[in-house]
Scaffold this active site. Structure first.
Site, mmCIF file in Angstrom:
data_model
loop_
_atom_site.group_PDB
_atom_site.id
_atom_site.type_symbol
_atom_site.label_atom_id
_atom_site.label_comp_id
_atom_site.label_asym_id
_atom_site.label_seq_id
_atom_site.Cartn_x
_atom_site.Cartn_y
_atom_site.Cartn_z
ATOM 1 N N CYS A 24 0.856 -1.183 0.000
ATOM 2 C CA CYS A 24 0.000 0.000 0.000
ATOM 3 C C CYS A 24 0.896 1.238 0.000
ATOM 4 O O CYS A 24 2.118 1.146 -0.050
ATOM 5 C CB CYS A 24 -0.939 0.000 1.206
ATOM 6 S SG CYS A 24 -0.085 0.003 2.794
ATOM 7 N N ARG A 71 -4.757 1.749 -0.530
ATOM 8 C CA ARG A 71 -4.784 0.334 -0.182
ATOM 9 C C ARG A 71 -4.955 -0.584 -1.389
ATOM 10 O O ARG A 71 -5.759 -0.316 -2.272
ATOM 11 C CB ARG A 71 -5.930 0.063 0.788
ATOM 12 C CG ARG A 71 -5.938 -1.387 1.257
ATOM 13 C CD ARG A 71 -7.080 -1.661 2.208
ATOM 14 N NE ARG A 71 -6.994 -3.051 2.648
ATOM 15 C CZ ARG A 71 -8.014 -3.881 2.712
ATOM 16 N NH1 ARG A 71 -9.211 -3.467 2.377
ATOM 17 N NH2 ARG A 71 -7.849 -5.124 3.123
ATOM 18 N N LEU A 72 -4.172 -1.665 -1.373
ATOM 19 C CA LEU A 72 -4.398 -2.795 -2.264
ATOM 20 C C LEU A 72 -5.239 -3.788 -1.473
ATOM 21 O O LEU A 72 -4.760 -4.431 -0.543
ATOM 22 C CB LEU A 72 -3.069 -3.437 -2.685
ATOM 23 C CG LEU A 72 -3.165 -4.695 -3.549
ATOM 24 C CD1 LEU A 72 -3.795 -4.375 -4.891
ATOM 25 C CD2 LEU A 72 -1.787 -5.298 -3.744
ATOM 26 N N ALA A 73 -6.532 -3.861 -1.786
ATOM 27 C CA ALA A 73 -7.459 -4.661 -0.982
ATOM 28 C C ALA A 73 -7.208 -6.150 -1.135
ATOM 29 O O ALA A 73 -6.911 -6.622 -2.223
ATOM 30 C CB ALA A 73 -8.902 -4.329 -1.368
ATOM 31 N N VAL A 75 -9.558 -8.438 0.387
ATOM 32 C CA VAL A 75 -10.914 -8.963 0.212
ATOM 33 C C VAL A 75 -11.780 -7.818 -0.287
ATOM 34 O O VAL A 75 -11.358 -6.663 -0.293
ATOM 35 C CB VAL A 75 -11.484 -9.517 1.542
ATOM 36 C CG1 VAL A 75 -10.754 -10.771 1.958
ATOM 37 C CG2 VAL A 75 -11.417 -8.478 2.641
ATOM 38 N N GLY A 98 3.242 -2.927 4.813
ATOM 39 C CA GLY A 98 4.077 -4.105 5.013
ATOM 40 C C GLY A 98 3.310 -5.301 5.529
ATOM 41 O O GLY A 98 2.080 -5.321 5.542
ATOM 42 N N GLU A 99 4.068 -6.290 5.970
ATOM 43 C CA GLU A 99 3.515 -7.513 6.521
ATOM 44 C C GLU A 99 4.285 -7.884 7.770
ATOM 45 O O GLU A 99 5.521 -7.848 7.763
ATOM 46 C CB GLU A 99 3.613 -8.694 5.544
ATOM 47 C CG GLU A 99 2.910 -8.492 4.222
ATOM 48 C CD GLU A 99 3.731 -7.673 3.265
ATOM 49 O OE1 GLU A 99 4.930 -7.968 3.123
ATOM 50 O OE2 GLU A 99 3.202 -6.724 2.681
ATOM 51 N N ASP A 120 -2.834 -7.746 10.709
ATOM 52 C CA ASP A 120 -1.535 -8.005 11.344
ATOM 53 C C ASP A 120 -0.941 -6.759 11.988
ATOM 54 O O ASP A 120 -0.239 -6.831 12.988
ATOM 55 C CB ASP A 120 -0.547 -8.639 10.357
ATOM 56 C CG ASP A 120 -0.251 -7.775 9.141
ATOM 57 O OD1 ASP A 120 -0.936 -6.759 8.933
ATOM 58 O OD2 ASP A 120 0.672 -8.129 8.383
ATOM 59 N N ILE A 311 10.990 -13.108 -18.256
ATOM 60 C CA ILE A 311 10.967 -12.081 -19.302
ATOM 61 C C ILE A 311 12.283 -12.080 -20.063
ATOM 62 O O ILE A 311 13.353 -12.321 -19.489
ATOM 63 C CB ILE A 311 10.680 -10.680 -18.721
ATOM 64 C CG1 ILE A 311 10.523 -9.659 -19.855
ATOM 65 C CG2 ILE A 311 11.749 -10.253 -17.726
ATOM 66 C CD1 ILE A 311 9.873 -8.357 -19.433
ATOM 67 N N THR A 360 22.838 0.603 -13.171
ATOM 68 C CA THR A 360 22.437 -0.804 -13.168
ATOM 69 C C THR A 360 21.019 -0.994 -12.649
ATOM 70 O O THR A 360 20.302 -1.911 -13.056
ATOM 71 C CB THR A 360 23.433 -1.663 -12.352
ATOM 72 O OG1 THR A 360 23.183 -3.030 -12.604
ATOM 73 C CG2 THR A 360 23.351 -1.375 -10.868
ATOM 74 N N ARG A 363 18.776 -0.301 -15.686
ATOM 75 C CA ARG A 363 18.890 -1.409 -16.655
ATOM 76 C C ARG A 363 18.063 -2.609 -16.221
ATOM 77 O O ARG A 363 17.300 -3.182 -16.996
ATOM 78 C CB ARG A 363 20.351 -1.852 -16.765
ATOM 79 C CG ARG A 363 21.229 -0.994 -17.618
ATOM 80 C CD ARG A 363 22.613 -1.609 -17.627
ATOM 81 N NE ARG A 363 23.601 -0.681 -18.129
ATOM 82 C CZ ARG A 363 24.901 -0.797 -17.890
ATOM 83 N NH1 ARG A 363 25.362 -1.799 -17.161
ATOM 84 N NH2 ARG A 363 25.749 0.090 -18.383
#
Length: 584
Positions: A24, A71-73, A75, A98-99, A120, A311, A360, A363
């Protein structure tokens, strides 16, 4: 001022099971002289970090202070919105990115009751209230950047994980106006009352800072301390699910410990309600992560196959090696092909997200940016495992073959780990977060890295002409990955994406001949007196950076370069000791 893009602004009395908000974007102001409705437009610059929902919220009693959160939800419902506040501690406000992998363990260990959520991050409030900020931070096993406000004691706290896996930047004026954001771009247009622009600086990993909060909303820094260093056994190890390891440096014991800690590092990172995938270059590090992930996903009975992503050009070393690994471990494999022309088209976008002009880093970021774009648009994987940190920890860069002594090599390994937040970790976070993905890096597990760094210096050096020999040897004979991959020589990510005949590095050099002339390069020390570029490629990146972020060159303290071999370019392909595998 409080609004939410989708769903209720306040959680219900009894929220359902919800895990962390994961990846997030956080943003906070303390003591703004400008109207907050004007300032909050800056927070929208990091909306990509949390594309599903956002909130801005004033702090009670401080009209010139506020929090912002993207937020990246995990649920559909938005019960995990921030700032987090609970009834037991109504004077505490928390935003974090974070987690915290050990939040259940800590809750049980310290018998915390009256939990209001299943998120959490709530563990931070309980730990802080009982132990204070330093012990709180040291007990967290995870990746995090946080802003914690204690209105009862008029204190503001900032903190960031050991390796800076989660980003955090701050702006502090002479008169005490503090602005904090996950990315520097969210601070560049902040309005302030100073005659000269204040510095925007990355918050140091492994540290916390304490500010006094004045009645005006302004702050004063009163303490800045380190709570964990990579060479120290983390305090939370006492409560880890892996019991005390056998001691001593007998090779078989050491290799067994490495396997146990690495597998535990991957297992704890399975904490997710969204689909898990893994980047796979076909090199040693990503292959070990992917293979262990697939193995543990089966044990944990995940309801979907692990997707892996590679990739490069169709005949590139990475694509061919990754294909071999994916077939061996049984992942659902995706290949993303791109041409040098497609890569060059996104360089400016990449620099915008990276906020750096390091050669770098840019790149290697192009490929990671494009594969992340593919993952977001074409799949439902959101939590993405990757192999970052292994080269720094296990002396995987080719230049380590030239280390004058085992001690010098060991010291440089620690230096690289401490600087990860400026280079590889920065790349991995920004290229994935640009597309709303969340990164997991098991090689940077606190306990795994502390153990590896505690081993004898001689044991960690390249051996028999092979870098990362100890790591490779630890997984020998297990059939986890194919033997030819286990012993595959180091191939820089940015170089292995294209064919051996003409690498991404060579393609870039050809393009830069038409972008930058000799006269410009000759005058570069006058044009860019701070860290003047020495090559046309570096000059081009710097030009783009200055266009996007004028006057912010000091965000980068130095270029990433190999040591002990008098290198002028970071690419492995420019080094005399570089020897590509014949079967590539």
């Amino acid at each position: 001022m409080k609004f939410t893009e989708d769903g209720p602004a306040l959680p219900p009395e009894e929220p359902p099971l919800v895990e962390s908000p994961r990846m997030c974007g956080i943003w906070a102001l303390f003591g703004s002289d400008e109207c907050l409705s004007v300032q909050c437009t800056s927070a929208m610059k990091i909306a990509h970090r949390g594309p599903d929902a956002f909130r801005f919220e004033n702090i009670n009693g401080f009209t010139n202070c506020c929090f912002g959160f993207h937020r990246l939800a995990i649920v559909d419902q938005l019960y995990g919105m921030q700032p987090i506040r609970i009834k037991k501690f109504p004077y505490l406000w928390l935003v974090y990115n974070g987690e915290i992998y050990n939040h259940h363990t800590l809750k049980e260990q310290f018998e915390f009751t009256d939990y209001q959520t299943k998120v959490d991050g709530e563990i931070l409030l309980h730990l802080y209230e009982r132990f204070g900020i330093q012990k709180m931070a040291s007990l967290l096993d995870g990746v995090f950047a946080f802003v914690l406000l204690d209105t009862a004691n008029r204190k503001v706290f900032l903190g960031r994980d050991t390796y800076g896996v989660r980003p955090l930047f701050k702006l502090l004026t002479d008169d005490g106006f503090l602005a904090v954001c996950s990315e520097a771009k969210g601070l560049t247009d902040i309005t302030h009352s100073m005659s000269s622009p204040p510095k925007i600086t990355p918050f140091l990993p492994g540290h916390f800072e304490v500010f006094d909060l004045k009645p005006t909303g302004k702050v004063g820094s009163i303490q800045m301390d380190r709570f964990h260093c990579c060479t120290q056994e983390p305090n939370h190890a006492a409560y880890d699910t892996v019991e005390r390891l056998p001691s001593g440096f007998v090779p078989e014991t050491v290799k067994s410990n490495i396997r146990s800690l690495f597998e535990n590092a991957v297992r704890k990172r399975l904490m997710a309600h969204r689909r898990i995938g893994c980047l796979l270059s076909g090199g040693l590090d990503s292959s070990l992560v992917a293979a262990t992930l697939v193995k543990l996903a089966k044990e944990e009975k995940l309801k979907y196959p692990i997707q892996t992503f590679a990739i490069g050009a169709e005949d590139s070393p990475d694509i061919l090696a990754a294909r071999k690994v994916a077939s061996y471990i049984g992942s659902e494999h995706h290949e993303v092909n791109f041409t040098p022309e497609e890569g060059l088209k996104v360089v400016e976008e990449v620099i915008f997200h990276l906020e750096t002009y390091d050669i770098t880093t840019i790149r290697a970021s192009v490929g990671m940016y494009l594969v992340s774009k593919y993952i977001r648009e074409k799949t439902d994987s959101v939590v993405i495992f990757s192999g970052e940190g292994s080269d720094e920890l296990t002396q995987g860069y080719i230049y380590f073959h030239k280390a004058p002594t085992p001690k010098a090599a060991a010291e440089d390994s620690v230096r690289l780990l401490k600087e990860l937040y400026l280079f590889d970790v920065l790349r991995a976070d920004r290229t994935t977060s640009a597309h709303g993905l969340e990164l997991r890096v098991p090689f940077l597990d606190h306990r795994f890295t502390a153990y590896y760094l505690s081993l004898p210096e001689e044991m960690r050096q390249p051996k028999d002409g092979v870098e990362k020999h100890l790591l490779r040897d630890s997984f020998k004979g297990l059939n986890l990955i194919p033997d030819e991959i286990l012993w595959r020589r180091k191939e820089a990510f940015s170089d292995g994406m294209m064919s051996v005949k003409k690498s991404w590095y060579n393609s870039l050099q050809d393009q830069m001949e038409s972008e930058v002339n000799d006269f410009q390069l000759e005058k570069s020390p006058k044009t860019f007196p701070f860290l003047p570029p020495r090559t046309k490629e570096a000059y081009f990146y710097r030009q783009v950076f200055e266009k996007l972020y004028p006057g912010q060159a000091e965000w980068l303290s130095h270029y990433w370069m190999p040591r002990w071999i008098n290198a002028t370019d970071p690419s492995a392909r420019t080094l005399s000791i570089y020897k590509p595998d014949k079967d590539q």
